[in-house]
Scaffold this active site. Structure first.
Site, PDB file in Angstrom:
ATOM      1  N   ASP A  98      -6.428  47.634  -6.358  1.00  0.00           N
ATOM      2  CA  ASP A  98      -7.514  46.675  -6.598  1.00  0.00           C
ATOM      3  C   ASP A  98      -8.107  46.048  -5.343  1.00  0.00           C
ATOM      4  OD1 ASP A  98      -5.476  45.068  -5.706  1.00  0.00           O
ATOM      5  OD2 ASP A  98      -5.218  43.943  -7.559  1.00  0.00           O
ATOM      6  N   GLU A 120      -2.386  53.116 -10.388  1.00  0.00           N
ATOM      7  CA  GLU A 120      -2.169  51.714 -10.791  1.00  0.00           C
ATOM      8  C   GLU A 120      -3.431  51.176 -11.493  1.00  0.00           C
ATOM      9  OE1 GLU A 120      -1.568  47.837  -8.476  1.00  0.00           O
ATOM     10  OE2 GLU A 120       0.441  48.681  -8.398  1.00  0.00           O
ATOM     11  N   GLU A 134      -9.894  40.964  -6.703  1.00  0.00           N
ATOM     12  CA  GLU A 134      -9.145  42.142  -7.157  1.00  0.00           C
ATOM     13  C   GLU A 134      -9.421  42.505  -8.618  1.00  0.00           C
ATOM     14  OE1 GLU A 134      -7.853  39.618  -5.398  1.00  0.00           O
ATOM     15  OE2 GLU A 134      -7.175  40.550  -3.543  1.00  0.00           O
ATOM     16  N   HIS A 210      -0.527  34.830   0.022  1.00  0.00           N
ATOM     17  CA  HIS A 210      -1.703  35.261   0.794  1.00  0.00           C
ATOM     18  C   HIS A 210      -3.018  35.319   0.017  1.00  0.00           C
ATOM     19  CE1 HIS A 210      -0.746  39.032  -1.261  1.00  0.00           C
ATOM     20  NE2 HIS A 210      -2.001  39.362  -1.066  1.00  0.00           N
ATOM     21  N   ARG A 212      -6.564  35.225  -1.732  1.00  0.00           N
ATOM     22  CA  ARG A 212      -7.801  34.511  -1.391  1.00  0.00           C
ATOM     23  C   ARG A 212      -8.076  33.342  -2.328  1.00  0.00           C
ATOM     24  NH1 ARG A 212      -9.541  38.921   1.573  1.00  0.00           N
ATOM     25  NH2 ARG A 212     -11.287  38.574   2.973  1.00  0.00           N
ATOM     26  N   HIS A 243       1.922  36.310   6.285  1.00  0.00           N
ATOM     27  CA  HIS A 243       0.806  37.269   6.356  1.00  0.00           C
ATOM     28  C   HIS A 243      -0.017  37.005   7.619  1.00  0.00           C
ATOM     29  CE1 HIS A 243      -2.908  39.277   5.109  1.00  0.00           C
ATOM     30  NE2 HIS A 243      -2.296  39.776   4.040  1.00  0.00           N
TER      31      HIS A 243
HETATM   32  C1  UD1 Z   1      -5.982  42.254   1.169  1.00  0.00           C
HETATM   33  C2  UD1 Z   1      -6.528  42.579  -0.217  1.00  0.00           C
HETATM   34  C3  UD1 Z   1      -5.586  42.010  -1.285  1.00  0.00           C
HETATM   35  C4  UD1 Z   1      -4.139  42.433  -1.041  1.00  0.00           C
HETATM   36  C5  UD1 Z   1      -3.738  42.094   0.371  1.00  0.00           C
HETATM   37  C6  UD1 Z   1      -2.360  42.629   0.646  1.00  0.00           C
HETATM   38  C7  UD1 Z   1      -8.961  42.668  -0.487  1.00  0.00           C
HETATM   39  C8  UD1 Z   1     -10.207  41.879  -0.667  1.00  0.00           C
HETATM   40  N1  UD1 Z   1      -7.821  41.957  -0.396  1.00  0.00           N
HETATM   41  O1  UD1 Z   1      -6.038  40.844   1.307  1.00  0.00           O
HETATM   42  O2  UD1 Z   1      -5.993  42.477  -2.549  1.00  0.00           O
HETATM   43  O3  UD1 Z   1      -3.319  41.733  -1.943  1.00  0.00           O
HETATM   44  O4  UD1 Z   1      -4.649  42.731   1.293  1.00  0.00           O
HETATM   45  O5  UD1 Z   1      -1.790  42.022   1.764  1.00  0.00           O
HETATM   46  O6  UD1 Z   1      -9.010  43.863  -0.425  1.00  0.00           O
HETATM   47  N2  UD1 Z   1      -4.964  40.775   9.360  1.00  0.00           N
HETATM   48  C9  UD1 Z   1      -4.479  41.179  10.587  1.00  0.00           C
HETATM   49  N3  UD1 Z   1      -3.687  42.280  10.631  1.00  0.00           N
HETATM   50  C10 UD1 Z   1      -3.317  42.978   9.538  1.00  0.00           C
HETATM   51  C11 UD1 Z   1      -3.804  42.556   8.296  1.00  0.00           C
HETATM   52  C12 UD1 Z   1      -4.635  41.459   8.227  1.00  0.00           C
HETATM   53  O7  UD1 Z   1      -4.782  40.582  11.610  1.00  0.00           O
HETATM   54  O8  UD1 Z   1      -2.572  43.956   9.650  1.00  0.00           O
HETATM   55  C13 UD1 Z   1      -5.849  39.582   9.295  1.00  0.00           C
HETATM   56  C14 UD1 Z   1      -7.280  39.858   9.794  1.00  0.00           C
HETATM   57  O9  UD1 Z   1      -7.766  38.718  10.460  1.00  0.00           O
HETATM   58  C15 UD1 Z   1      -8.030  40.028   8.484  1.00  0.00           C
HETATM   59  C16 UD1 Z   1      -7.315  39.043   7.595  1.00  0.00           C
HETATM   60  O10 UD1 Z   1      -5.949  39.156   7.943  1.00  0.00           O
HETATM   61  O11 UD1 Z   1      -9.407  39.754   8.632  1.00  0.00           O
HETATM   62  C17 UD1 Z   1      -7.485  39.243   6.104  1.00  0.00           C
HETATM   63  O12 UD1 Z   1      -7.269  40.602   5.744  1.00  0.00           O
HETATM   64  P1  UD1 Z   1      -7.971  41.183   4.404  1.00  0.00           P
HETATM   65  O13 UD1 Z   1      -7.571  42.598   4.226  1.00  0.00           O
HETATM   66  O14 UD1 Z   1      -9.420  40.873   4.415  1.00  0.00           O
HETATM   67  O15 UD1 Z   1      -7.396  40.255   3.271  1.00  0.00           O
HETATM   68  P2  UD1 Z   1      -5.925  40.109   2.695  1.00  0.00           P
HETATM   69  O16 UD1 Z   1      -5.718  38.686   2.351  1.00  0.00           O
HETATM   70  O17 UD1 Z   1      -4.973  40.791   3.588  1.00  0.00           O
HETATM   71  N1  UDP Z   2       5.946  43.355   2.113  1.00  0.00           N
HETATM   72  C1  UDP Z   2       6.403  43.821   3.335  1.00  0.00           C
HETATM   73  N2  UDP Z   2       6.571  42.944   4.358  1.00  0.00           N
HETATM   74  C2  UDP Z   2       6.310  41.615   4.244  1.00  0.00           C
HETATM   75  C3  UDP Z   2       5.813  41.144   2.992  1.00  0.00           C
HETATM   76  C4  UDP Z   2       5.635  42.039   1.951  1.00  0.00           C
HETATM   77  O1  UDP Z   2       6.661  45.011   3.482  1.00  0.00           O
HETATM   78  O2  UDP Z   2       6.484  40.889   5.231  1.00  0.00           O
HETATM   79  C5  UDP Z   2       5.736  44.311   1.015  1.00  0.00           C
HETATM   80  C6  UDP Z   2       6.288  43.928  -0.334  1.00  0.00           C
HETATM   81  O3  UDP Z   2       7.643  44.314  -0.480  1.00  0.00           O
HETATM   82  C7  UDP Z   2       5.375  44.685  -1.270  1.00  0.00           C
HETATM   83  C8  UDP Z   2       4.054  44.664  -0.569  1.00  0.00           C
HETATM   84  O4  UDP Z   2       4.335  44.394   0.808  1.00  0.00           O
HETATM   85  O5  UDP Z   2       5.780  46.055  -1.380  1.00  0.00           O
HETATM   86  C9  UDP Z   2       3.195  43.582  -1.148  1.00  0.00           C
HETATM   87  O6  UDP Z   2       2.109  43.382  -0.349  1.00  0.00           O
HETATM   88  P1  UDP Z   2       1.220  42.101  -0.439  1.00  0.00           P
HETATM   89  O7  UDP Z   2       2.015  40.981  -0.993  1.00  0.00           O
HETATM   90  O8  UDP Z   2       0.624  41.937   0.916  1.00  0.00           O
HETATM   91  O9  UDP Z   2       0.058  42.543  -1.422  1.00  0.00           O
HETATM   92  P2  UDP Z   2      -0.104  42.533  -3.009  1.00  0.00           P
HETATM   93  O10 UDP Z   2       1.027  43.280  -3.604  1.00  0.00           O
HETATM   94  O11 UDP Z   2      -0.181  41.120  -3.447  1.00  0.00           O
HETATM   95  O12 UDP Z   2      -1.410  43.209  -3.210  1.00  0.00           O
END
Ligand code: UD1
Ligand code: UDP
Length: 382
Positions: A98, A120, A134, A210, A212, A243
């Site tokens: 999602d 999924e 999502e 984490h 939004r 995160h």
């Molecule tokens: C995204 C997904 C969310 C998922 C989550 C898993 C969307 C809109 N959201 O949200 O569904 O649950 O990933 O974690 O698709 N960043 C880093 N390094 C990384 C990852 C993120 O620096 O490896 C920082 C960056 O500044 C980035 C911000 O985190 O802009 C947000 O990342 P983003 O993918 O937009 O949103 P998530 O909250 O991670």
């Molecule tokens: N996870 C990880 N390291 C972390 C936190 C989470 O590997 O520090 C794993 C967790 O076990 C799960 C996945 O990341 O498999 C979940 O990701 P996240 O919570 O970022 O996204 P969501 O599932 O909410 O989309």
């Protein structure tokens, strides 16, 4: 025989964790050519998963920006995918879940008239703004996809109710397949903060947060509740891999930084995360994935959200929706920490999300869809 060329498109940590076993499963079968297109929506958190599962992308759009917007992720992915699809010419594109990568990946495939398989599929809250974005991403991909791999019967029922076009398979969740390789009783943590923890003398609470829709006041309330919980229970240690989103980090470090027995650490790799959950006392999270993993490990989960698209473990009694108000989160946490009967009622292993064979069913479903197998895979849970 011409192989079916399957291109898996993913870009965030959870998609990678849940697609890794499938990409490998397909690659091991003679009927498929299995390739990966990474969007790089996450960078460090994606690369960590690729390293653990020894995967590499055939294409990498590398789109991540600091504090990226939904429009930036979606538009960069769609523009980047044009060239990739033209070069790779896949027979099928698989997307997962999602995220914005999922939606943009599916839409790009549609623009090129490549069939989409949605892994999924069918989870719903029916609230368009929760989880945001999502819920809408997953719903829209349901309209685009021709193959729908629903983890549970309830997910498939949602799709049938929406009169979704295409083939629906009930497969279980691939994360349970992934856990077969990550969780080990003799696992040794590499993170020094985890190695220093006393899992027998203390009660370790694993936290992640984490989403939004929790940015701002809800996230502050969640952090305040955790602070209060740890200060009133001297035998509780909180481990919170924070995160990398700067919005999340500001809130977590602002409220929990320097609080005794709260360990704010960088994201840990998936093996460490799964083994941390296997050894902890309680999980508090707004994550989707953790709601599926912790019940399989027999750990109670308090979900830090108003609603969930994963009601199966709530029904099974191992997950409770705690909401995003400080007092209610504290009430439920205190009950699990102070009332052994309340804890015992939630701490039992259930596997409503899979049996470890989701990838086999998905592979079989693709073969059936392409007319290469006369046998439709049996449903998970049937
Ligand atoms: C995204 C997904 C969310 C998922 C989550 C898993 C969307 C809109 N959201 O949200 O569904 O649950 O990933 O974690 O698709 N960043 C880093 N390094 C990384 C990852 C993120 O620096 O490896 C920082 C960056 O500044 C980035 C911000 O985190 O802009 C947000 O990342 P983003 O993918 O937009 O949103 P998530 O909250 O991670
Ligand atoms: N996870 C990880 N390291 C972390 C936190 C989470 O590997 O520090 C794993 C967790 O076990 C799960 C996945 O990341 O498999 C979940 O990701 P996240 O919570 O970022 O996204 P969501 O599932 O909410 O989309």
């Amino acid at each position: 025989m011409k192989k079916i060329k399957v291109m898996s498109v993913f870009g965030t940590r959870p998609e990678a964790i849940k697609m890794a076993p499938l990409v490998k499963n397909l690659a091991a079968r003679p009927e498929f050519e299995s390739i990966c297109c990474l969007t790089g929506q996450h960078r460090q958190m994606l690369d960590s998963v690729l390293e653990i599962f020894r995967l590499k992308g055939d294409y990498d759009l590398n789109i991540m920006k600091d504090r990226q917007t939904l429009s930036s992720i979606t538009s960069s992915t769609i523009l980047g995918m044009d060239g990739v699809i033209q070069a790779a010419k896949p027979d099928l594109i698989l997307v997962h879940g999602d995220t914005s990568t999922t939606f943009a990946g599916a839409l790009s495939a549609f623009y090129h008239q490549i069939p989409v398989g949605h892994v999924e599929a069918g989870l719903r809250t029916w609230d368009r703004y929760s989880p945001f974005p999502e819920e809408m991403n997953r719903t829209l991909v349901g309209d685009i996809a021709e193959l729908h791999f629903a983890p549970t019967r309830a997910n498939a029922d949602n799709l049938e109710r929406e009169a979704i076009r295409g083939d629906i398979f009930i497969t279980g969740n691939t994360v349970i397949d992934a856990m077969a390789t990550t969780v080990r009783p003799d696992f040794v943590f590499t993170d020094p903060a985890l190695n220093a923890l006393d899992f027998t003398g203390k009660r370790v609470v694993a936290v992640t947060c984490h989403r939004r829709e929790n940015y701002g006041k809800p996230m502050q309330q969640i952090m305040e509740a955790i602070r209060q919980m740890v200060l009133t229970h001297p035998d509780v240690e909180v481990v919170y891999p924070v995160h990398l989103s700067p919005v999340v980090r500001e809130c977590a470090f602002g409220i929990l930084g320097g609080v005794e027995r709260v360990h704010l650490i960088d994201p840990i790799d998936v093996e460490q995360m799964h083994n941390l959950m296997a050894r902890c006392y309680l999980v508090m999270t707004d994550s989707g994935g953790l709601q599926e993993e912790a019940p399989a490990l027999g750990k109670p989960v308090l979900v830090l959200r108003r609603e969930t698209e994963r009601p199966e473990a709530v029904r099974a009694g191992t997950v409770k929706l705690a909401g995003v108000e400080k007092e209610e989160i504290l009430r439920l946490a205190n009950s699990l920490l102070e009332d052994p009967a309340a804890y015992a009622a939630m701490a039992h292993a259930v596997n409503p999300y899979g049996d470890g064979h989701a990838c086999d069913r998905i592979a079989q479903g693709i073969l059936w869809h392409f007319g290469l197998s006369g046998e439709r895979p049996a449903d998970f849970g049937a």
